[in-house]
Design a protein around this motif. Structure first.
Motif, PDB file in Angstrom:
ATOM      1  N   THR A 105       0.830  -1.206   0.000  1.00 15.64           N
ATOM      2  CA  THR A 105       0.000   0.000   0.000  1.00 15.64           C
ATOM      3  C   THR A 105       0.861   1.251   0.000  1.00 15.64           C
ATOM      4  N   GLY A 106       1.893   1.246   0.839  1.00 15.91           N
ATOM      5  CA  GLY A 106       2.802   2.390   0.860  1.00 15.91           C
ATOM      6  C   GLY A 106       3.508   2.592  -0.468  1.00 15.91           C
ATOM      7  N   LEU A 143       2.383   1.627  -3.378  1.00 22.25           N
ATOM      8  CA  LEU A 143       1.393   2.043  -4.360  1.00 22.25           C
ATOM      9  C   LEU A 143       1.111   3.544  -4.256  1.00 22.25           C
ATOM     10  N   VAL A 144       0.996   4.053  -3.034  1.00 22.76           N
ATOM     11  CA  VAL A 144       0.772   5.487  -2.845  1.00 22.76           C
ATOM     12  C   VAL A 144       1.948   6.286  -3.412  1.00 22.76           C
ATOM     13  N   PHE A 145       3.153   5.808  -3.141  1.00 18.74           N
ATOM     14  CA  PHE A 145       4.336   6.503  -3.657  1.00 18.74           C
ATOM     15  C   PHE A 145       4.360   6.507  -5.185  1.00 18.74           C
ATOM     16  N   VAL A 155       1.771   6.118  -7.299  1.00 24.03           N
ATOM     17  CA  VAL A 155       0.683   6.930  -7.852  1.00 24.03           C
ATOM     18  C   VAL A 155       1.027   8.415  -7.776  1.00 24.03           C
ATOM     19  N   THR A 156       1.574   8.840  -6.631  1.00 25.53           N
ATOM     20  CA  THR A 156       1.956  10.243  -6.485  1.00 25.53           C
ATOM     21  C   THR A 156       3.057  10.619  -7.468  1.00 25.53           C
ATOM     22  N   SER A 157       4.046   9.728  -7.620  1.00 25.89           N
ATOM     23  CA  SER A 157       5.144  10.011  -8.542  1.00 25.89           C
ATOM     24  C   SER A 157       4.648  10.074  -9.985  1.00 25.89           C
TER      25      SER A 157
END
Length: 326
Positions: free
Chosen positions: A42-43, A45-47, A49-51
């Motif tokens: 999850t962490g 994936l968030v990184f 998506v933000t990138s």
């Protein structure tokens, strides 16, 4: 000496037959591995998506230079004169983003100043002077006020605020930057007040007691001891409020007048970057200079938001280091 001899402890249930013993084995290992992998995934994936979002914004915004020169984003020439205008759909389109940037500044900075004064005062009162039951009710009221939708705030300003401030100041335009600043401050005050209170409460109590023991009064302790100790947290709350003012759309779209003019008059109509993106992106054709310029505005807003959040993170780290006093 016999009293000091350790006596082995006997449990009613052997560990191998207990609930904890039953967890040992493949099922416990697989469950722990699954949740650990899920959290890490999850962490990651968030990184990612933000990138990817940031890369997409940069890529789309840089495409504007396939259609325009950098100077075209600053000014244009009209009848031999330099003008700063945003008219992307006219026969002679003009793409100066300076009126939009100035309009954003003319609404967000006054809103931050107004909300900082009231939010700071409310936060100090709740943390240092209000009785516990009053502070509790104020906190609940602030939470409710913070949950108001911005479109409702804009509607109230349109129906009530326009008439009130027009009769009070007789402005150049009924919809203007000052009216938008008032609306933005209404949604920022609860945020600054709540974060200021938390920053003040994070100051260890023994710091206050030490000041009292030296003969300082309540006001002097707050002014000379508590506020300097919590200044980083208070500054972070103001910066977060400023970021909220920069990114708001509905209030400025409804109350600023949406005139892309280069003016420093707080009672003149202005147009912000967020209002421009919201009003025009859905109607413009993709792959045009207008479309790519809107993405360029988005990149400016995103970069400002990232810079503000990094500065807030730095200030919060300094505040946490100061909290090690306790």
């Amino acid at each position: 000496m016999d009293s000091e001899r350790r006596v082995p402890v006997k449990f009613a249930v052997e560990r191998s037959h207990s609930v904890f013993g039953a967890k040992q084995g493949f099922s416990a290992f697989s469950g722990e591995f699954f949740f650990s992998a899920l959290v890490k995934l999850t962490g990651l994936l968030v990184f990612l998506v933000t990138s990817l979002f940031f890369i997409f914004i940069i890529y789309q915004s840089l495409l504007v230079f396939n259609y325009l020169n950098p100077a075209d984003l600053l000014y244009s020439i009209k009848n031999g004169e330099v003008v700063f205008e945003w008219y992307p759909v006219s026969n002679d389109p003009k793409y100066s983003i300076l009126p939009l940037i100035l309009g954003t500044i003319m609404t967000s900075i006054p809103a931050t100043i107004i909300s900082s004064i009231f939010g700071f005062g409310i936060g100090v009162y709740m943390s240092e002077f209000a009785p516990p039951y009053v502070s509790r009710y104020l906190k609940q009221l602030i939470d409710v006020f913070a949950s108001l939708p911005t479109v409702a705030v804009g509607f109230i300003l349109l129906t009530v605020g326009v008439t009130f401030f027009s009769s009070l100041f007789d402005p150049q335009n009924r919809l203007n930057a000052f009216l938008s600043s008032i609306g933005l401050s209404l949604i920022i005050i609860p945020q600054i007040a709540s974060l200021t209170e938390e920053a003040l409460r994070s100051v260890p109590q023994h710091i206050r007691i030490a000041a009292y023991s030296l003969g300082a009064g309540k006001w002097e302790t707050v002014k000379s001891v508590v506020l300097p100790a919590a200044i980083n947290g208070i500054s972070a709350s103001i910066l977060l409020g400023f970021g909220r003012a920069l990114g708001d759309t509905m209030i400025v779209l409804m109350t600023s007048g949406n005139a892309a003019t280069l003016t420093m008059n707080p009672f003149g109509s202005v147009r912000t970057m967020t209002a421009t993106i919201a009003a025009e992106l859905g109607e413009v054709s993709s792959g045009t200079a207008h479309f790519q310029t809107l993405f360029f505005l988005g990149m400016i807003l995103f970069s400002m938001s990232v810079a503000i959040n990094l500065l807030v993170k730095y200030l919060i780290k300094k505040l946490m280091r100061q909290a090690d006093w306790s």
